[in-house]
Design a protein around this motif. Structure first.
Motif, PDB file in Angstrom:
ATOM      1  N   VAL A 103      12.421   7.164   8.230  1.00 48.17           N
ATOM      2  CA  VAL A 103      11.532   6.337   9.052  1.00 48.17           C
ATOM      3  C   VAL A 103      12.013   4.892   9.115  1.00 48.17           C
ATOM      4  O   VAL A 103      12.139   4.302  10.191  1.00 48.17           O
ATOM      5  CB  VAL A 103      10.091   6.398   8.497  1.00 48.17           C
ATOM      6  N   MET A 104      12.294   4.295   7.960  1.00 48.82           N
ATOM      7  CA  MET A 104      12.709   2.892   7.935  1.00 48.82           C
ATOM      8  C   MET A 104      14.079   2.696   8.568  1.00 48.82           C
ATOM      9  O   MET A 104      14.288   1.788   9.380  1.00 48.82           O
ATOM     10  CB  MET A 104      12.716   2.372   6.494  1.00 48.82           C
ATOM     11  N   ALA A 162      15.747   4.604  10.752  1.00 44.81           N
ATOM     12  CA  ALA A 162      15.748   4.859  12.191  1.00 44.81           C
ATOM     13  C   ALA A 162      15.152   3.692  12.962  1.00 44.81           C
ATOM     14  O   ALA A 162      15.695   3.257  13.988  1.00 44.81           O
ATOM     15  CB  ALA A 162      14.978   6.145  12.484  1.00 44.81           C
ATOM     16  N   ASN A 163      14.053   3.162  12.455  1.00 36.17           N
ATOM     17  CA  ASN A 163      13.405   2.046  13.152  1.00 36.17           C
ATOM     18  C   ASN A 163      14.229   0.770  13.066  1.00 36.17           C
ATOM     19  O   ASN A 163      14.276  -0.020  14.010  1.00 36.17           O
ATOM     20  CB  ASN A 163      11.999   1.824  12.597  1.00 36.17           C
ATOM     21  N   LEU A 182      16.981   1.067  15.664  1.00 29.44           N
ATOM     22  CA  LEU A 182      16.464   0.796  17.018  1.00 29.44           C
ATOM     23  C   LEU A 182      16.223  -0.698  17.216  1.00 29.44           C
ATOM     24  O   LEU A 182      16.482  -1.245  18.296  1.00 29.44           O
ATOM     25  CB  LEU A 182      15.165   1.566  17.239  1.00 29.44           C
ATOM     26  N   ASN A 183      15.747  -1.364  16.179  1.00 31.57           N
ATOM     27  CA  ASN A 183      15.518  -2.809  16.237  1.00 31.57           C
ATOM     28  C   ASN A 183      16.843  -3.541  16.490  1.00 31.57           C
ATOM     29  O   ASN A 183      16.934  -4.438  17.346  1.00 31.57           O
ATOM     30  CB  ASN A 183      14.891  -3.269  14.918  1.00 31.57           C
ATOM     31  N   GLU A 187      17.989  -2.896  20.050  1.00 30.41           N
ATOM     32  CA  GLU A 187      17.128  -3.593  21.007  1.00 30.41           C
ATOM     33  C   GLU A 187      17.476  -5.080  21.101  1.00 30.41           C
ATOM     34  O   GLU A 187      17.307  -5.708  22.152  1.00 30.41           O
ATOM     35  CB  GLU A 187      15.668  -3.431  20.595  1.00 30.41           C
ATOM     36  N   GLU A 202       7.060   0.714   8.585  1.00 29.97           N
ATOM     37  CA  GLU A 202       7.638   1.287   9.798  1.00 29.97           C
ATOM     38  C   GLU A 202       7.571   0.312  10.971  1.00 29.97           C
ATOM     39  O   GLU A 202       8.550   0.105  11.696  1.00 29.97           O
ATOM     40  CB  GLU A 202       6.879   2.575  10.145  1.00 29.97           C
ATOM     41  N   GLU A 203       6.416  -0.320  11.157  1.00 27.59           N
ATOM     42  CA  GLU A 203       6.246  -1.249  12.274  1.00 27.59           C
ATOM     43  C   GLU A 203       7.171  -2.453  12.123  1.00 27.59           C
ATOM     44  O   GLU A 203       7.788  -2.913  13.092  1.00 27.59           O
ATOM     45  CB  GLU A 203       4.796  -1.722  12.347  1.00 27.59           C
ATOM     46  N   ALA A 232      10.047  -2.645  10.417  1.00 26.91           N
ATOM     47  CA  ALA A 232      11.439  -2.261  10.626  1.00 26.91           C
ATOM     48  C   ALA A 232      11.764  -2.177  12.111  1.00 26.91           C
ATOM     49  O   ALA A 232      12.840  -2.581  12.548  1.00 26.91           O
ATOM     50  CB  ALA A 232      11.712  -0.922   9.944  1.00 26.91           C
ATOM     51  N   ARG A 233      10.820  -1.683  12.896  1.00 28.17           N
ATOM     52  CA  ARG A 233      11.079  -1.492  14.335  1.00 28.17           C
ATOM     53  C   ARG A 233      10.997  -2.800  15.120  1.00 28.17           C
ATOM     54  O   ARG A 233      11.804  -3.048  16.029  1.00 28.17           O
ATOM     55  CB  ARG A 233      10.052  -0.482  14.908  1.00 28.17           C
ATOM     56  N   HIS A 234      10.025  -3.654  14.777  1.00 27.05           N
ATOM     57  CA  HIS A 234       9.782  -4.823  15.620  1.00 27.05           C
ATOM     58  C   HIS A 234      10.037  -6.164  14.936  1.00 27.05           C
ATOM     59  O   HIS A 234       9.958  -7.201  15.587  1.00 27.05           O
ATOM     60  CB  HIS A 234       8.347  -4.788  16.151  1.00 27.05           C
TER      61      HIS A 234
END
Length: 473
Positions: free
Chosen positions: A13-14, A16-17, A20-21, A24, A133-134, A136-138
């Motif tokens: 989870v961490m 992968a996010n 993507l970050n 992006e 998770e949030e 790591a992604r944003h």
């Protein structure tokens, strides 16, 4: 094919996010997972970011896909898996390449790993990442430990993916070797204490005042508009207002009351003890999680001691709820004061020169314990180096008011049989810290009586022993 700017190993989870970050933010990232199918599934599901992601089936392919000098992030389980990954990577990397451990590592392991590298080996960076998770992604909060040279090479990517607070990246080099992972450990210790104190207030509202989960959620939602404004208060309100789709009950009411822990809370308590710094709120929170796991024993004990918690009937219900708010704030301040005191001690012990004001600033966004008064903490350290945050002028006024409310909360809960271990620890810490003459003189007398350990006197210099032989010692 154009080479990647950075590599990443571990697509949980961490990981992968985080990948993507990175993509992006305009960087190309090569990714590898031990399970090849997961690597390609991740790539296929990356949508419009797919072109900036290079899926790799082997470590050799991963290394060959990254532009030198190669930074590679490890986002894998802490412990032996990290050592095994480093062992596999070392023969494939050059001297200027960088292995970045971004997991929840024990800082002692980080120091060991860095010291074990030879002159021609790649360098090693220990990097704490907070935000779940949030984040790591944003945009997470990123706490880095390593050399300035290594940080300078990776900082463009890290500052790009980090959370931003009023435009300022929540990312910084905090010191050498294990500094980043140590700060992340203490962050998690404060997080434990914060969460436990929130849970204790929830217990008083639920078991003492008889409020439903949605009603308690509304209380926390209101509090989030005031001095308690923080990520944890915000999500607590959301959690309490959520409904379980299967039963129609409040979601929190169908969850087993047994909390998990992955070790960082225990590490923070252990390090505080090793440094001789009281971190009683953190210790109480760790113990409370361990006690929560004893569900079967607690069920038996409830039958053996049926008096349990009793309902509260405060004369002024609204005022008592205000006391809960102010008491929670005071407990939270005490927990932060303890955490920063531990970091200050570690900074001296390990010669890290930790920038405490910077730490407060990079925790203002992205991380789990982000809260309104981190700005106040940063300002307190900017104006000097208080021995303890409780001595900073900005917090004296808050604690003077909050401690009175905390005393009401703790005493009311104790008389009613409602457990508040972390809030009680915070109050005892505050009372002990502000007592110029404590009771340790008796302990020193006892130690000298049975072990001839000696003691200091108030009225003269030197080491002394008591007249115990005169009374039959």
């Amino acid at each position: 094919m154009e080479k990647a700017d950075i590599g990443l190993i571990g697509l949980g989870v961490m990981g992968a996010n985080l990948a993507l970050n990175i993509a992006e933010k305009g960087y190309r990232v090569a990714v590898y997972n031990r399970t090849t199918e997961k690597t390609h599934e991740f790539h296929e599901n990356a949508g419009e970011l797919k072109d900036r992601i290079i899926p790799c089936d082997t470590l050799e392919q991963l290394v060959g896909s990254i532009r030198a000098p190669r930074p590679i992030i490890l986002m894998i389980k802490a412990g032996d898996p990290v050592d095994q990954e480093i062992k596999a990577l070392k023969p494939l990397l050059m001297r200027d390449d960088i292995i970045i451990d971004a997991g929840n590592a024990n800082f002692h392991d980080t120091v060991r790993r860095l010291n074990s590298l030879a002159a021609d080996d790649p360098t090693f960076v220990g990097m704490g990442v907070s935000g779940g998770e949030e984040g790591a992604r944003h945009g997470p909060s990123i706490m880095v430990g390593g050399t300035k040279e290594a940080y300078d090479r990776i900082s463009p990517v890290l500052t790009a993916i980090a959370a931003k607070y009023q435009g300022e990246p929540c990312c910084a080099l905090l010191g050498p070797d294990g500094a980043g992972h140590f700060v992340k450990t203490i962050h998690n210790g404060i997080e434990y204490a914060d969460m436990q104190m929130i849970a204790e207030i929830y217990g008083i509202l639920r078991d003492g005042l008889g409020l439903s989960a949605p009603a308690i959620g509304s209380v926390f939602s209101k509090w989030n508009d005031g001095p308690l404004n923080s990520y944890l208060i915000e999500i607590t309100a959301k959690v309490l207002l959520a409904v379980d789709p299967d039963t129609g009950k409040a979601a929190v009411d169908v969850i087993l009351d047994s909390a998990g822990q992955k070790g960082t809370g225990r590490w923070s308590a252990i390090e505080a003890q090793m440094l001789g710094v009281p971190a009683t709120g953190i210790e109480a929170a760790v113990a409370a999680r361990s006690l929560s796991a004893l569900k079967a024993e607690r069920q038996v004990a409830e039958k053996a001691y049926p008096s349990g918690g009793t309902a509260l009937s405060p004369e002024d219900r609204a005022r008592f709820i205000d006391d809960l708010e102010q008491g929670l704030l005071a407990g939270k301040i005490a927990a932060y004061a303890q955490g920063f005191a531990v970091m200050a001690a570690a900074s001296k012990e390990y010669q890290w020169d930790l920038p405490l004001a910077t730490i407060a600033r990079i925790w203002r966004a992205g991380c789990i314990i982000r809260s309104q008064f981190l700005d106040v903490i940063a300002e307190a350290f900017d104006k000097g180096s208080p021995e303890n945050l409780l001595l900073a002028p900005a917090f004296i006024e808050r604690m003077t008011k909050g401690s009175a409310a905390l005393r009401t909360v703790v005493s009311t809960a104790a008389l009613s049989g409602l457990p508040v271990p972390a809030l009680s620890a915070a109050l005892s810490y505050f009372d002990s810290y502000r007592q110029a003459r404590g009771t340790a003189n008796l302990i020193q007398a006892q130690r000298d009586f049975f072990g001839a350990h000696g003691f200091k006197r108030l009225d003269r210099e030197g080491d002394f022993h008591g007249p115990w032989s005169d009374i039959g010692a």
